[in-house]
Motif scaffolding. Structure first.
Motif, PDB file in Angstrom:
ATOM      1  N   ASP A 105      -2.723   8.345  -9.041  1.00 61.42           N
ATOM      2  CA  ASP A 105      -2.767   9.752  -9.410  1.00 61.42           C
ATOM      3  C   ASP A 105      -1.634  10.506  -8.725  1.00 61.42           C
ATOM      4  OD1 ASP A 105      -5.101   9.280 -10.810  1.00 61.42           O
ATOM      5  OD2 ASP A 105      -6.408   9.924  -9.171  1.00 61.42           O
ATOM      6  N   ALA A 106      -0.863  11.239  -9.514  1.00 64.25           N
ATOM      7  CA  ALA A 106       0.173  12.104  -8.944  1.00 64.25           C
ATOM      8  C   ALA A 106      -0.474  13.361  -8.373  1.00 64.25           C
ATOM      9  CB  ALA A 106       1.197  12.463 -10.018  1.00 64.25           C
ATOM     10  N   LEU A 107       0.280  14.125  -7.594  1.00 67.54           N
ATOM     11  CA  LEU A 107      -0.266  15.324  -6.971  1.00 67.54           C
ATOM     12  C   LEU A 107      -0.475  16.455  -7.967  1.00 67.54           C
ATOM     13  CD1 LEU A 107       1.617  15.459  -3.544  1.00 67.54           C
ATOM     14  CD2 LEU A 107      -0.580  14.390  -4.122  1.00 67.54           C
ATOM     15  N   CYS A 108       0.042  16.302  -9.189  1.00 63.95           N
ATOM     16  CA  CYS A 108      -0.196  17.317 -10.221  1.00 63.95           C
ATOM     17  C   CYS A 108      -1.464  17.019 -11.013  1.00 63.95           C
ATOM     18  CB  CYS A 108       1.002  17.399 -11.166  1.00 63.95           C
ATOM     19  SG  CYS A 108       1.310  15.866 -12.092  1.00 63.95           S
ATOM     20  N   HIS A 109      -2.190  15.983 -10.659  1.00 66.96           N
ATOM     21  CA  HIS A 109      -3.336  15.516 -11.456  1.00 66.96           C
ATOM     22  C   HIS A 109      -4.539  16.448 -11.376  1.00 66.96           C
ATOM     23  CE1 HIS A 109      -6.134  12.888 -13.412  1.00 66.96           C
ATOM     24  NE2 HIS A 109      -6.751  12.501 -12.312  1.00 66.96           N
ATOM     25  N   MET A 257      -5.176  18.139   0.497  1.00 69.04           N
ATOM     26  CA  MET A 257      -4.409  17.432   1.521  1.00 69.04           C
ATOM     27  C   MET A 257      -3.111  16.808   1.037  1.00 69.04           C
ATOM     28  SD  MET A 257      -7.660  15.510   3.299  1.00 69.04           S
ATOM     29  CE  MET A 257      -6.580  14.406   4.186  1.00 69.04           C
ATOM     30  N   GLY A 258      -2.934  16.689  -0.275  1.00 66.89           N
ATOM     31  CA  GLY A 258      -1.709  16.063  -0.774  1.00 66.89           C
ATOM     32  C   GLY A 258      -1.680  14.564  -0.574  1.00 66.89           C
ATOM     33  N   VAL A 259      -2.853  13.910  -0.691  1.00 64.86           N
ATOM     34  CA  VAL A 259      -2.949  12.457  -0.549  1.00 64.86           C
ATOM     35  C   VAL A 259      -2.953  11.824  -1.939  1.00 64.86           C
ATOM     36  CG1 VAL A 259      -4.396  10.537   0.228  1.00 64.86           C
ATOM     37  CG2 VAL A 259      -4.220  12.612   1.618  1.00 64.86           C
ATOM     38  N   HIS A 260      -1.985  10.957  -2.211  1.00 66.73           N
ATOM     39  CA  HIS A 260      -1.988  10.232  -3.477  1.00 66.73           C
ATOM     40  C   HIS A 260      -3.155   9.246  -3.494  1.00 66.73           C
ATOM     41  CE1 HIS A 260       2.210  11.678  -3.651  1.00 66.73           C
ATOM     42  NE2 HIS A 260       2.081  11.529  -4.951  1.00 66.73           N
ATOM     43  N   LEU A 261      -3.838   9.179  -4.639  1.00 63.51           N
ATOM     44  CA  LEU A 261      -4.968   8.266  -4.797  1.00 63.51           C
ATOM     45  C   LEU A 261      -4.608   7.137  -5.753  1.00 63.51           C
ATOM     46  CD1 LEU A 261      -8.112  10.582  -5.146  1.00 63.51           C
ATOM     47  CD2 LEU A 261      -7.078   9.629  -3.078  1.00 63.51           C
ATOM     48  N   MET A 262      -5.175   5.960  -5.487  1.00 64.15           N
ATOM     49  CA  MET A 262      -5.108   4.828  -6.413  1.00 64.15           C
ATOM     50  C   MET A 262      -6.529   4.434  -6.768  1.00 64.15           C
ATOM     51  SD  MET A 262      -2.010   2.678  -4.610  1.00 64.15           S
ATOM     52  CE  MET A 262      -2.312   3.376  -2.961  1.00 64.15           C
ATOM     53  N   ASP A 263      -6.825   4.442  -8.058  1.00 61.86           N
ATOM     54  CA  ASP A 263      -8.176   4.179  -8.543  1.00 61.86           C
ATOM     55  C   ASP A 263      -8.263   2.827  -9.241  1.00 61.86           C
ATOM     56  OD1 ASP A 263      -8.887   6.752  -7.728  1.00 61.86           O
ATOM     57  OD2 ASP A 263      -8.497   7.628  -9.702  1.00 61.86           O
ATOM     58  N   TYR A 264      -9.450   2.230  -9.191  1.00 56.88           N
ATOM     59  CA  TYR A 264      -9.791   1.003  -9.919  1.00 56.88           C
ATOM     60  C   TYR A 264      -8.836  -0.151  -9.617  1.00 56.88           C
ATOM     61  CZ  TYR A 264     -13.147   3.930 -12.256  1.00 56.88           C
ATOM     62  OH  TYR A 264     -14.211   4.778 -12.506  1.00 56.88           O
ATOM     63  N   LEU A 265      -8.558  -0.331  -8.330  1.00 55.29           N
ATOM     64  CA  LEU A 265      -7.806  -1.504  -7.892  1.00 55.29           C
ATOM     65  C   LEU A 265      -8.750  -2.713  -7.868  1.00 55.29           C
ATOM     66  CD1 LEU A 265      -5.789   0.115  -4.948  1.00 55.29           C
ATOM     67  CD2 LEU A 265      -5.134  -0.092  -7.356  1.00 55.29           C
ATOM     68  N   ARG A 266      -8.221  -3.862  -7.468  1.00 62.36           N
ATOM     69  CA  ARG A 266      -9.047  -5.069  -7.333  1.00 62.36           C
ATOM     70  C   ARG A 266      -8.667  -5.788  -6.050  1.00 62.36           C
ATOM     71  NH1 ARG A 266      -8.907 -10.155 -11.442  1.00 62.36           N
ATOM     72  NH2 ARG A 266      -7.078 -10.663 -10.183  1.00 62.36           N
ATOM     73  N   PHE A 267      -9.659  -6.051  -5.216  1.00 58.18           N
ATOM     74  CA  PHE A 267      -9.415  -6.653  -3.908  1.00 58.18           C
ATOM     75  C   PHE A 267      -9.937  -8.084  -3.802  1.00 58.18           C
ATOM     76  CE2 PHE A 267     -10.077  -2.008  -2.810  1.00 58.18           C
ATOM     77  CZ  PHE A 267      -8.727  -1.715  -2.804  1.00 58.18           C
ATOM     78  N   GLU A 268     -10.488  -8.625  -4.880  1.00 60.81           N
ATOM     79  CA  GLU A 268     -11.111  -9.946  -4.806  1.00 60.81           C
ATOM     80  C   GLU A 268     -10.120 -11.062  -4.477  1.00 60.81           C
ATOM     81  OE1 GLU A 268     -14.199  -8.193  -4.619  1.00 60.81           O
ATOM     82  OE2 GLU A 268     -12.985  -7.442  -6.267  1.00 60.81           O
ATOM     83  N   ASP A 269      -8.845 -10.888  -4.807  1.00 58.30           N
ATOM     84  CA  ASP A 269      -7.844 -11.889  -4.434  1.00 58.30           C
ATOM     85  C   ASP A 269      -7.409 -11.730  -2.982  1.00 58.30           C
ATOM     86  OD1 ASP A 269      -7.857 -12.934  -7.016  1.00 58.30           O
ATOM     87  OD2 ASP A 269      -6.264 -11.613  -7.694  1.00 58.30           O
ATOM     88  N   LEU A 270      -7.439 -10.501  -2.489  1.00 59.72           N
ATOM     89  CA  LEU A 270      -6.946 -10.221  -1.144  1.00 59.72           C
ATOM     90  C   LEU A 270      -7.976 -10.533  -0.062  1.00 59.72           C
ATOM     91  CD1 LEU A 270      -4.743  -9.076   0.708  1.00 59.72           C
ATOM     92  CD2 LEU A 270      -5.648  -6.771   0.231  1.00 59.72           C
ATOM     93  N   VAL A 271      -9.253 -10.274  -0.345  1.00 63.10           N
ATOM     94  CA  VAL A 271     -10.292 -10.437   0.685  1.00 63.10           C
ATOM     95  C   VAL A 271     -10.297 -11.834   1.301  1.00 63.10           C
ATOM     96  CG1 VAL A 271     -12.790 -10.557   1.032  1.00 63.10           C
ATOM     97  CG2 VAL A 271     -11.785  -8.569  -0.080  1.00 63.10           C
ATOM     98  N   PRO A 272     -10.303 -12.913   0.506  1.00 62.88           N
ATOM     99  CA  PRO A 272     -10.336 -14.239   1.142  1.00 62.88           C
ATOM    100  C   PRO A 272      -9.084 -14.554   1.951  1.00 62.88           C
ATOM    101  CG  PRO A 272     -10.061 -14.439  -1.235  1.00 62.88           C
ATOM    102  CD  PRO A 272     -10.395 -13.018  -0.964  1.00 62.88           C
ATOM    103  N   VAL A 273      -7.942 -14.005   1.538  1.00 67.19           N
ATOM    104  CA  VAL A 273      -6.712 -14.226   2.296  1.00 67.19           C
ATOM    105  C   VAL A 273      -6.801 -13.538   3.651  1.00 67.19           C
ATOM    106  CG1 VAL A 273      -4.208 -13.901   2.325  1.00 67.19           C
ATOM    107  CG2 VAL A 273      -5.365 -14.466   0.181  1.00 67.19           C
ATOM    108  N   CYS A 274      -7.289 -12.283   3.649  1.00 63.36           N
ATOM    109  CA  CYS A 274      -7.444 -11.556   4.912  1.00 63.36           C
ATOM    110  C   CYS A 274      -8.479 -12.226   5.803  1.00 63.36           C
ATOM    111  CB  CYS A 274      -7.859 -10.112   4.628  1.00 63.36           C
ATOM    112  SG  CYS A 274      -6.567  -9.062   3.952  1.00 63.36           S
ATOM    113  N   ALA A 275      -9.589 -12.670   5.211  1.00 60.97           N
ATOM    114  CA  ALA A 275     -10.643 -13.298   6.003  1.00 60.97           C
ATOM    115  C   ALA A 275     -10.148 -14.589   6.655  1.00 60.97           C
ATOM    116  CB  ALA A 275     -11.856 -13.576   5.116  1.00 60.97           C
ATOM    117  N   LYS A 276      -9.391 -15.386   5.895  1.00 66.04           N
ATOM    118  CA  LYS A 276      -8.874 -16.640   6.440  1.00 66.04           C
ATOM    119  C   LYS A 276      -7.857 -16.388   7.541  1.00 66.04           C
ATOM    120  CE  LYS A 276      -6.728 -21.018   5.109  1.00 66.04           C
ATOM    121  NZ  LYS A 276      -6.205 -21.842   3.978  1.00 66.04           N
ATOM    122  N   ALA A 277      -7.025 -15.355   7.335  1.00 69.62           N
ATOM    123  CA  ALA A 277      -5.998 -15.033   8.338  1.00 69.62           C
ATOM    124  C   ALA A 277      -6.597 -14.325   9.544  1.00 69.62           C
ATOM    125  CB  ALA A 277      -4.916 -14.163   7.705  1.00 69.62           C
TER     126      ALA A 277
END
Length: 305
Positions: A105-109, A257-277
């Motif tokens: 989302d841009a700040l004009c959203h 606050m002027g914080v850019h948001l990212m919606d509907y991402l997917r973390f299922e690929d990242l979680v096991p990598v972070c957990a293993k590391a």
């Protein structure tokens, strides 16, 4: 949460927020200084990259009644039957701010009280596009330290159920459990398990029921000087917990606050990598499309560990 309490929180966060622009870094991105970008490179140890986006969908569903449209425009069947040189070509169109595809989302959203972030008049939104605060502000991308806080992991469940919400207490408890601390300039990613639930139980009308942050959790972003926020849901709970405000987190984060948001991402690929590391922070690269005048963009954040 009453409308009065929400308004008090909004005014408090707006007064604490960064000025609308500092040295060309708009809003909360002022916290992401060159020194912090450079320091984020130290997060790279494995040389591994992981996407935090979901594949764009082209099939209608209860949470995606107007999916993206992908059409092949060439080569023709006749071209394929010849030995001459031809090119495969296609065309793509999508509703950026839907309830299925990963987007920024841009700040004009967000329009609130007749204004955009920083007091910019809503009249700057025209039929030709946004004249101010469009996604083109991010033409050079966002690069910094990413931090993933996994709330279902904290609570010992595969996902949070629609209608639940994440509190500031959840965020600080997840920090302690995962052995890190969110700091100034960080790109904060909060997993609620929306994607996993959708994959296992099927899509539902996420506009009517979904997990998000409680509005008071936005104070955590302000206290830690977070530069951007991403979630695997909409970041806002539905139904809303605030009287008369359907998307309070969007209003507080983007508009106050002027914080850019990212919606509907997917973390299922990242979680096991972070957990293993054994670590939940990484170099993060966010590169939205350069779309002058656009209110958002499809996005594919990349974690580099």
């Amino acid at each position: 949460m009453t409308a009065h309490d929400f308004r008090a929180l909004y005014e408090r966060l707006r007064n604490q927020a960064a000025p609308p622009a500092v040295d060309g870094r708009c809003g909360a991105l002022r916290h992401l200084t060159p020194d912090r970008v450079a320091a984020a490179s130290s997060e790279v140890r494995l040389g591994r990259t992981v996407s935090m986006a979901a594949p764009i969908e082209t099939v209608p569903g209860p949470d995606d009644p107007e999916p993206a449209v992908h059409r092949m425009t060439g080569p023709s069947p006749r071209d394929l039957g010849s030995d001459a040189l031809h090119f495969a070509t296609d065309r793509f169109a999508m509703n950026v701010h839907g309830d299925a595809d990963s987007h920024l989302d841009a700040l004009c959203h967000v329009v609130f009280d007749g204004e955009l972030y920083g007091g910019v008049p809503a009249s700057t939104l025209t039929a030709e596009g946004a004249r101010r605060l469009s996604v083109d502000l991010l033409g050079n991308g966002i690069v910094g330290r990413g931090v993933l806080l996994d709330i279902p992991r904290l609570r010992g469940v595969p996902w949070l159920e629609p209608g639940d919400h994440v509190t500031s207490g959840d965020l600080t408890a997840a920090e302690a459990t995962q052995g890190l601390r969110v700091g100034p300039g960080d790109l904060l990613f909060v997993r609620v398990g929306h994607r996993l639930r959708r994959a296992e139980l099927g899509p539902w009308d996420a506009a009517g029921a979904r997990v998000g942050l409680h509005p008071t959790a936005v104070e955590f972003l302000a206290e830690r000087e977070v530069s951007a926020l991403g979630g695997d849901g909409n970041n806002d709970t539905a139904p809303s917990v605030v009287e008369g405000i359907a998307f309070p987190v969007h209003v507080l984060a983007i508009h106050a606050m002027g914080v850019h948001l990212m919606d509907y991402l997917r973390f299922e690929d990242l979680v096991p990598v972070c957990a293993k590391a054994g670590r939940w922070s990484f170099l993060c690269v966010v590169a939205p499309l350069r779309l002058p005048g656009a209110t958002g963009s499809p996005v594919n954040p990349i974690a580099v560990l």
